[in-house]
Write an enzyme that holds these catalytic residues in place. Structure first.
Site, mmCIF file in Angstrom:
data_model
loop_
_atom_site.group_PDB
_atom_site.id
_atom_site.type_symbol
_atom_site.label_atom_id
_atom_site.label_comp_id
_atom_site.label_asym_id
_atom_site.label_seq_id
_atom_site.Cartn_x
_atom_site.Cartn_y
_atom_site.Cartn_z
ATOM 1 C CG HIS A 81 3.043 5.178 7.524
ATOM 2 N ND1 HIS A 81 3.888 5.531 6.496
ATOM 3 C CD2 HIS A 81 2.250 6.263 7.739
ATOM 4 C CE1 HIS A 81 3.621 6.770 6.110
ATOM 5 N NE2 HIS A 81 2.615 7.234 6.845
ATOM 6 C CG HIS A 112 -0.908 9.859 9.577
ATOM 7 N ND1 HIS A 112 0.089 10.719 9.974
ATOM 8 C CD2 HIS A 112 -0.430 9.204 8.488
ATOM 9 C CE1 HIS A 112 1.127 10.596 9.151
ATOM 10 N NE2 HIS A 112 0.834 9.684 8.243
ATOM 11 C CG HIS A 124 5.575 10.958 6.572
ATOM 12 N ND1 HIS A 124 5.504 10.582 7.878
ATOM 13 C CD2 HIS A 124 4.369 10.639 6.017
ATOM 14 C CE1 HIS A 124 4.308 10.052 8.104
ATOM 15 N NE2 HIS A 124 3.601 10.071 7.003
ATOM 16 C CD GLU A 171 3.154 10.978 1.213
ATOM 17 O OE1 GLU A 171 3.568 11.790 2.063
ATOM 18 O OE2 GLU A 171 1.972 10.559 1.190
ATOM 19 C CG ASP A 186 -0.372 7.410 4.887
ATOM 20 O OD1 ASP A 186 0.048 7.880 5.953
ATOM 21 O OD2 ASP A 186 -0.152 7.947 3.783
ATOM 22 C CG ASP A 187 -3.866 9.467 6.437
ATOM 23 O OD1 ASP A 187 -3.891 9.933 7.586
ATOM 24 O OD2 ASP A 187 -2.901 9.622 5.661
HETATM 25 N N1 ADE Z 1 -0.440 13.286 7.381
HETATM 26 C C1 ADE Z 1 -1.385 12.354 7.306
HETATM 27 N N2 ADE Z 1 -1.158 11.559 6.247
HETATM 28 C C2 ADE Z 1 -0.008 11.983 5.658
HETATM 29 C C3 ADE Z 1 0.754 11.568 4.542
HETATM 30 N N3 ADE Z 1 0.406 10.540 3.771
HETATM 31 N N4 ADE Z 1 1.863 12.272 4.227
HETATM 32 C C4 ADE Z 1 2.222 13.309 4.968
HETATM 33 N N5 ADE Z 1 1.539 13.735 6.027
HETATM 34 C C5 ADE Z 1 0.419 13.084 6.375
HETATM 35 ZN ZN ZN Z 2 1.819 9.067 6.571
#
Ligand code: ADE
Ligand code: ZN
Length: 324
Positions: A14, A16, A194, A197, A275-276
């Site tokens: 996971h 991005h 997703h 969350e 994630d990011d």
């Molecule tokens: N796009 C990038 N990161 C995300 C996240 N944590 N939740 C939803 N969309 C995203």
């Molecule tokens: Zn994500």
């Protein structure tokens, strides 16, 4: 423990790729493309990464990616991440990318695909790192637009390991994308989404029932619904959990409050992901280390989590066996 976790072969399911854009590269690309950034310095950019929820992050995330214009930019973005990940013991990366966020800025899909493909091949060659590609649809955009993107991606269907669903969750239920995901299924493309969350547990059910996904990204809110937890356990559905992301986006207040230990206790199949990473303060290793510090997990737990990620990855049998 740090040494052990660093050397444990880890798969990231996971990520991005646009969220791996570190401020240093953002500034370098802004200069290369003569783009004015809203930050005076790298430090000021990092200081601005103080989020109150998912939307406040998404606003900066979409703004940050405006520096990505050419295939070379996408190549450099992915290679920068692959090098860092490889340095922390990541052997396989499954990356979401957001074509609509680029198309809406006038960046054609072939530019994105060329850059990412070149980087994936270079990572395999230079780092021994394998990867998979997940084309994500923006759930806060119309479903018709997602369908157009899927059709426009026809030359690349073979290269897609899955389609996904991301962006602002609340008010954008999975059911909105039933037709798009049905089309992906008809094309033989696996599906992830997703769910749970920021959105309610019903969105997790809906993603399973209506979108026929094989993994749930995040999914942490399933604990509010015991019957759903039992179903996830019985069906062996894998959750791609991102603990540092959940803290930074205030899904939980502190890492110590994170539901991971309860999810594990419930017998769910879990993986730990970033994630990011550029926005949430760390990559896969940092997420593993944060869990160790907060929950005191033993080596055996981490071996199990890392093993689940390799089992649940979009990998051919040969590579999976090599990594196990
Ligand atoms: N796009 C990038 N990161 C995300 C996240 N944590 N939740 C939803 N969309 C995203
Ligand atoms: Zn994500």
């Amino acid at each position: 423990m740090r040494d052990f976790l660093e050397h444990l072969p880890k798969a990231e399911l996971h990520l991005h790729i646009e969220g791996s854009l570190e401020p240093e590269l953002m500034f370098a690309l802004a200069e290369r493309n003569r783009i004015q950034l809203p930050y005076a310095s790298v430090e000021q950019a990092r200081a601005a990464y103080d989020f109150s929820d998912l939307q406040s992050f998404l606003d900066l995330y979409y703004r940050g990616m405006s520096v990505l214009r050419t295939a070379e930019d996408f190549h450099d973005l992915a290679m920068d991440y692959f090098r860092r990940a490889s340095g922390e013991g990541v052997v396989h990366v499954e990356m979401h990318f957001d074509p609509q966020a680029h198309l809406s800025r006038g960046i054609p899909l072939p530019v994105v695909m060329e850059g990412l493909s070149l980087a994936r091949r270079a990572a395999e060659r230079e780092l021994g790192l394998s990867s998979a590609l997940i084309m994500a649809f923006l759930r806060d955009r119309p479903a018709e637009e997602a369908m157009q993107v899927l059709e426009r991606a026809a030359p690349y269907w073979e290269m897609l390991d899955a389609v996904g669903l991301d962006s602002a969750e609340r008010g954008n239920p999975p059911a909105k994308f039933v037709e798009v995901f049905e089309r992906a299924r008809a094309l033989g493309i696996p599906r992830v989404a997703h769910a749970g969350e920021e959105g309610p547990p019903e969105y997790i059910r809906e993603a399973l029932d209506r979108l026929d996904v094989c993994r749930i990204d995040h999914g942490v809110r399933c604990l509010e619904d015991p019957a759903l937890v039992a179903r996830l356990r019985d069906e062996g559905i894998v959750l791609t959990v991102c603990p540092l992301s959940n803290v930074r986006l205030k899904v939980v207040e502190r890492i110590e409050d994170h539901p991971l230990p309860r999810l594990l206790e419930a017998g769910l199949r879990l993986t730990i992901n970033s994630d990011d990473p550029a926005y949430f303060g760390g990559g896969v290793l940092d997420n593993y280390l944060a869990c160790h510090q907060a929950f005191g997990w033993s080596r055996e737990v981490f071996i199990e989590l890392a093993g689940t990620a390799i089992e649940a990855a979009f990998l051919g049998n040969e590579r999976r066996l090599a990594l196990h």
